[in-house]
Design an enzyme around this catalytic site. Sequence first.
Site: not given
Ligand code: RB5
Length: 145
Positions: A8, A67, A98, A133, A65
């Site tokens: 994203d 996180t 694993h 596994h 993304c």
């Molecule tokens: C975008 O602001 C953020 O929420 C997205 O990139 C991600 O971290 C969601 O899990």
Amino acid sequence: MLIALASDHAGFELKEHLKDFLRSVGEEFIDVGCYSTESVDYPEFGRKAALMVASKECDRAILVCGTGLGMSIVANRVPGVRAALCYHVLTARLSREHNDSNVLCLGGRIIGNILAEEIVKTWLNTSFEGGRHQKRIDMIDQAGY
Ligand code: RB5
């Protein structure tokens, strides 16, 4: 190995960095977007890449993304996908040994470019151990998740 890449807006810059890295190590990829830092919704792009792995159009996928959390949730909804969110090299290695992870999720706002390169390098070059596994992965598949 053919790798589907997706991000994203929050993962866009790390994805672009990883494209250069993948070229430098001779890996092929298909970038399914997004293509700028303009705000988009991660489920759209994560699902697209995850489906390419499930259909075997691609061998693996790397999803980025902010996180890595949203991408990992989305990818793991696709049957046949085993997505691993990795913030360090050890989990990248163990996710292959694993869990036979076929999708790697990264947090573009959490880790830096050099750590991301190390994680990707380890993840691409580590084999699944099979054995006990494999039985556990079969259990996941048989449950029809
Ligand atoms: C975008 O602001 C953020 O929420 C997205 O990139 C991600 O971290 C969601 O899990």
